[in-house]
Scaffold this motif. Sequence first.
Motif, PDB file in Angstrom:
ATOM      1  N   MET A  82      83.346  79.007  51.932  1.00 14.19           N
ATOM      2  CA  MET A  82      82.524  78.022  51.266  1.00 14.19           C
ATOM      3  C   MET A  82      82.727  76.635  51.876  1.00 14.19           C
ATOM      4  O   MET A  82      81.770  75.929  52.123  1.00 14.19           O
ATOM      5  N   GLN A  83      83.977  76.275  52.114  1.00 15.37           N
ATOM      6  CA  GLN A  83      84.275  74.967  52.674  1.00 15.37           C
ATOM      7  C   GLN A  83      83.651  74.800  54.059  1.00 15.37           C
ATOM      8  O   GLN A  83      83.152  73.730  54.390  1.00 15.37           O
ATOM      9  N   GLN A  84      83.652  75.865  54.858  1.00 17.84           N
ATOM     10  CA  GLN A  84      83.078  75.791  56.203  1.00 17.84           C
ATOM     11  C   GLN A  84      81.570  75.570  56.163  1.00 17.84           C
ATOM     12  O   GLN A  84      81.038  74.814  56.975  1.00 17.84           O
ATOM     13  N   THR A  85      80.874  76.180  55.218  1.00 18.20           N
ATOM     14  CA  THR A  85      79.433  75.974  55.126  1.00 18.20           C
ATOM     15  C   THR A  85      79.106  74.534  54.737  1.00 18.20           C
ATOM     16  O   THR A  85      78.135  73.966  55.220  1.00 18.20           O
ATOM     17  N   ILE A  86      79.929  73.949  53.898  1.00 10.83           N
ATOM     18  CA  ILE A  86      79.734  72.546  53.518  1.00 10.83           C
ATOM     19  C   ILE A  86      79.963  71.645  54.727  1.00 10.83           C
ATOM     20  O   ILE A  86      79.181  70.730  54.997  1.00 10.83           O
ATOM     21  N   LEU A  87      81.012  71.906  55.477  1.00  6.82           N
ATOM     22  CA  LEU A  87      81.287  71.120  56.685  1.00  6.82           C
ATOM     23  C   LEU A  87      80.171  71.253  57.705  1.00  6.82           C
ATOM     24  O   LEU A  87      79.783  70.270  58.346  1.00  6.82           O
ATOM     25  N   ASN A  88      79.653  72.469  57.871  1.00 10.85           N
ATOM     26  CA  ASN A  88      78.557  72.679  58.815  1.00 10.85           C
ATOM     27  C   ASN A  88      77.334  71.860  58.433  1.00 10.85           C
ATOM     28  O   ASN A  88      76.699  71.243  59.291  1.00 10.85           O
ATOM     29  N   ALA A  89      76.995  71.833  57.158  1.00 12.17           N
ATOM     30  CA  ALA A  89      75.843  71.056  56.700  1.00 12.17           C
ATOM     31  C   ALA A  89      76.068  69.569  56.950  1.00 12.17           C
ATOM     32  O   ALA A  89      75.162  68.866  57.412  1.00 12.17           O
ATOM     33  N   HIS A  90      77.264  69.085  56.678  1.00 12.56           N
ATOM     34  CA  HIS A  90      77.561  67.669  56.897  1.00 12.56           C
ATOM     35  C   HIS A  90      77.496  67.301  58.366  1.00 12.56           C
ATOM     36  O   HIS A  90      77.093  66.196  58.721  1.00 12.56           O
ATOM     37  N   ARG A  91      77.889  68.211  59.224  1.00 16.15           N
ATOM     38  CA  ARG A  91      77.825  67.940  60.666  1.00 16.15           C
ATOM     39  C   ARG A  91      76.386  67.845  61.156  1.00 16.15           C
ATOM     40  O   ARG A  91      76.092  67.099  62.076  1.00 16.15           O
ATOM     41  N   LEU A  92      75.505  68.610  60.557  1.00 12.00           N
ATOM     42  CA  LEU A  92      74.126  68.666  61.038  1.00 12.00           C
ATOM     43  C   LEU A  92      73.235  67.562  60.490  1.00 12.00           C
ATOM     44  O   LEU A  92      72.326  67.098  61.183  1.00 12.00           O
ATOM     45  N   ILE A  93      73.460  67.131  59.256  1.00  9.66           N
ATOM     46  CA  ILE A  93      72.580  66.130  58.653  1.00  9.66           C
ATOM     47  C   ILE A  93      72.679  64.819  59.432  1.00  9.66           C
ATOM     48  O   ILE A  93      73.754  64.303  59.678  1.00  9.66           O
ATOM     49  N   GLY A  94      71.527  64.341  59.840  1.00  9.78           N
ATOM     50  CA  GLY A  94      71.451  63.112  60.617  1.00  9.78           C
ATOM     51  C   GLY A  94      71.376  63.344  62.115  1.00  9.78           C
ATOM     52  O   GLY A  94      71.117  62.420  62.878  1.00  9.78           O
ATOM     53  N   GLU A  95      71.586  64.574  62.562  1.00 11.30           N
ATOM     54  CA  GLU A  95      71.514  64.883  63.985  1.00 11.30           C
ATOM     55  C   GLU A  95      70.067  64.855  64.466  1.00 11.30           C
ATOM     56  O   GLU A  95      69.145  65.146  63.719  1.00 11.30           O
TER      57      GLU A  95
ATOM     58  N   GLU B 238      62.519  69.209  70.420  1.00 13.42           N
ATOM     59  CA  GLU B 238      61.815  70.484  70.431  1.00 13.42           C
ATOM     60  C   GLU B 238      61.389  70.813  71.862  1.00 13.42           C
ATOM     61  O   GLU B 238      60.678  70.034  72.492  1.00 13.42           O
ATOM     62  N   PRO B 239      61.839  71.945  72.389  1.00 10.84           N
ATOM     63  CA  PRO B 239      61.473  72.306  73.761  1.00 10.84           C
ATOM     64  C   PRO B 239      59.977  72.578  73.873  1.00 10.84           C
ATOM     65  O   PRO B 239      59.354  73.121  72.961  1.00 10.84           O
ATOM     66  N   GLY B 240      59.414  72.173  74.985  1.00  6.19           N
ATOM     67  CA  GLY B 240      57.991  72.417  75.223  1.00  6.19           C
ATOM     68  C   GLY B 240      57.088  71.317  74.704  1.00  6.19           C
ATOM     69  O   GLY B 240      56.102  70.986  75.323  1.00  6.19           O
ATOM     70  N   ARG B 241      57.431  70.739  73.570  1.00  7.46           N
ATOM     71  CA  ARG B 241      56.580  69.700  72.983  1.00  7.46           C
ATOM     72  C   ARG B 241      57.177  68.312  73.165  1.00  7.46           C
ATOM     73  O   ARG B 241      56.510  67.320  72.936  1.00  7.46           O
ATOM     74  N   GLU B 242      58.429  68.252  73.569  1.00  9.16           N
ATOM     75  CA  GLU B 242      59.118  66.984  73.833  1.00  9.16           C
ATOM     76  C   GLU B 242      59.020  65.997  72.672  1.00  9.16           C
ATOM     77  O   GLU B 242      58.834  64.810  72.864  1.00  9.16           O
ATOM     78  N   ARG B 243      59.132  66.496  71.451  1.00  7.26           N
ATOM     79  CA  ARG B 243      59.167  65.592  70.305  1.00  7.26           C
ATOM     80  C   ARG B 243      60.575  65.595  69.720  1.00  7.26           C
ATOM     81  O   ARG B 243      61.316  66.561  69.867  1.00  7.26           O
ATOM     82  N   LEU B 244      60.911  64.487  69.099  1.00 14.68           N
ATOM     83  CA  LEU B 244      62.226  64.335  68.502  1.00 14.68           C
ATOM     84  C   LEU B 244      62.129  64.439  66.990  1.00 14.68           C
ATOM     85  O   LEU B 244      61.139  64.016  66.393  1.00 14.68           O
ATOM     86  N   GLY B 245      63.165  64.965  66.390  1.00 15.71           N
ATOM     87  CA  GLY B 245      63.225  65.068  64.945  1.00 15.71           C
ATOM     88  C   GLY B 245      64.652  64.872  64.473  1.00 15.71           C
ATOM     89  O   GLY B 245      65.602  65.084  65.223  1.00 15.71           O
ATOM     90  N   ARG B 246      64.782  64.468  63.250  1.00 13.81           N
ATOM     91  CA  ARG B 246      66.098  64.264  62.645  1.00 13.81           C
ATOM     92  C   ARG B 246      66.303  65.276  61.535  1.00 13.81           C
ATOM     93  O   ARG B 246      65.426  65.480  60.705  1.00 13.81           O
ATOM     94  N   ILE B 247      67.468  65.919  61.527  1.00 17.08           N
ATOM     95  CA  ILE B 247      67.803  66.862  60.469  1.00 17.08           C
ATOM     96  C   ILE B 247      68.133  66.066  59.216  1.00 17.08           C
ATOM     97  O   ILE B 247      69.018  65.214  59.234  1.00 17.08           O
ATOM     98  N   VAL B 248      67.404  66.344  58.139  1.00 18.36           N
ATOM     99  CA  VAL B 248      67.606  65.612  56.894  1.00 18.36           C
ATOM    100  C   VAL B 248      68.146  66.496  55.782  1.00 18.36           C
ATOM    101  O   VAL B 248      68.462  66.003  54.697  1.00 18.36           O
ATOM    102  N   GLY B 249      68.254  67.795  56.043  1.00 18.12           N
ATOM    103  CA  GLY B 249      68.794  68.690  55.033  1.00 18.12           C
ATOM    104  C   GLY B 249      69.076  70.073  55.595  1.00 18.12           C
ATOM    105  O   GLY B 249      68.492  70.475  56.592  1.00 18.12           O
ATOM    106  N   VAL B 250      69.986  70.775  54.936  1.00 21.70           N
ATOM    107  CA  VAL B 250      70.351  72.134  55.328  1.00 21.70           C
ATOM    108  C   VAL B 250      70.498  72.958  54.056  1.00 21.70           C
ATOM    109  O   VAL B 250      71.123  72.509  53.102  1.00 21.70           O
ATOM    110  N   ASP B 251      69.905  74.149  54.044  1.00 28.20           N
ATOM    111  CA  ASP B 251      70.037  75.055  52.902  1.00 28.20           C
ATOM    112  C   ASP B 251      70.637  76.358  53.420  1.00 28.20           C
ATOM    113  O   ASP B 251      69.967  77.135  54.098  1.00 28.20           O
ATOM    114  N   GLN B 252      71.913  76.577  53.102  1.00 28.26           N
ATOM    115  CA  GLN B 252      72.606  77.780  53.541  1.00 28.26           C
ATOM    116  C   GLN B 252      72.790  78.777  52.401  1.00 28.26           C
ATOM    117  O   GLN B 252      73.459  79.782  52.565  1.00 28.26           O
ATOM    118  N   ALA B 253      72.193  78.510  51.257  1.00 28.39           N
ATOM    119  CA  ALA B 253      72.361  79.374  50.094  1.00 28.39           C
ATOM    120  C   ALA B 253      71.452  80.598  50.149  1.00 28.39           C
ATOM    121  O   ALA B 253      71.645  81.538  49.406  1.00 28.39           O
TER     122      ALA B 253
END
Length: 102
Positions: free
Chosen positions: A1-14, A18-33
């Motif tokens: 459980m603790q690892q899934t929380i850490l993984n979400a915290h690492r990703l939010i804000g990254e 996107e390959p092929g379309r050359e657009r940028l996006g920011r991760i604003v949420g993760v749902d691992q449930a």
Amino acid sequence: MQQTILNAHRLIGETLREPGRERLGRIVGVDQARRVPLVFVLWQGQQGIQRIELSVDDLRQLVAACERRYAAVNLATDASGSTTGDTSRDTEIAPRRRAGLR
């Protein structure tokens, strides 16, 4: 459980590219449930948040890539004695939060 929380915290804000379309996006949420993990991305130049389904392995690879990047940035900072800055976070995407609805 603790690892899934850490993984979400690492990703939010990254920032994602996107390959092929050359657009940028920011991760604003993760749902691992769920059986299939979701990543919520705010793409540059678009309104609204896109839900992207990932396999568990893809999610692990994404977290590992973030960890490698942070290790490289920290190593460069330690070697030079000054901050190199996180240029991937300096995009024109404004941070936004979204409350989930059930």
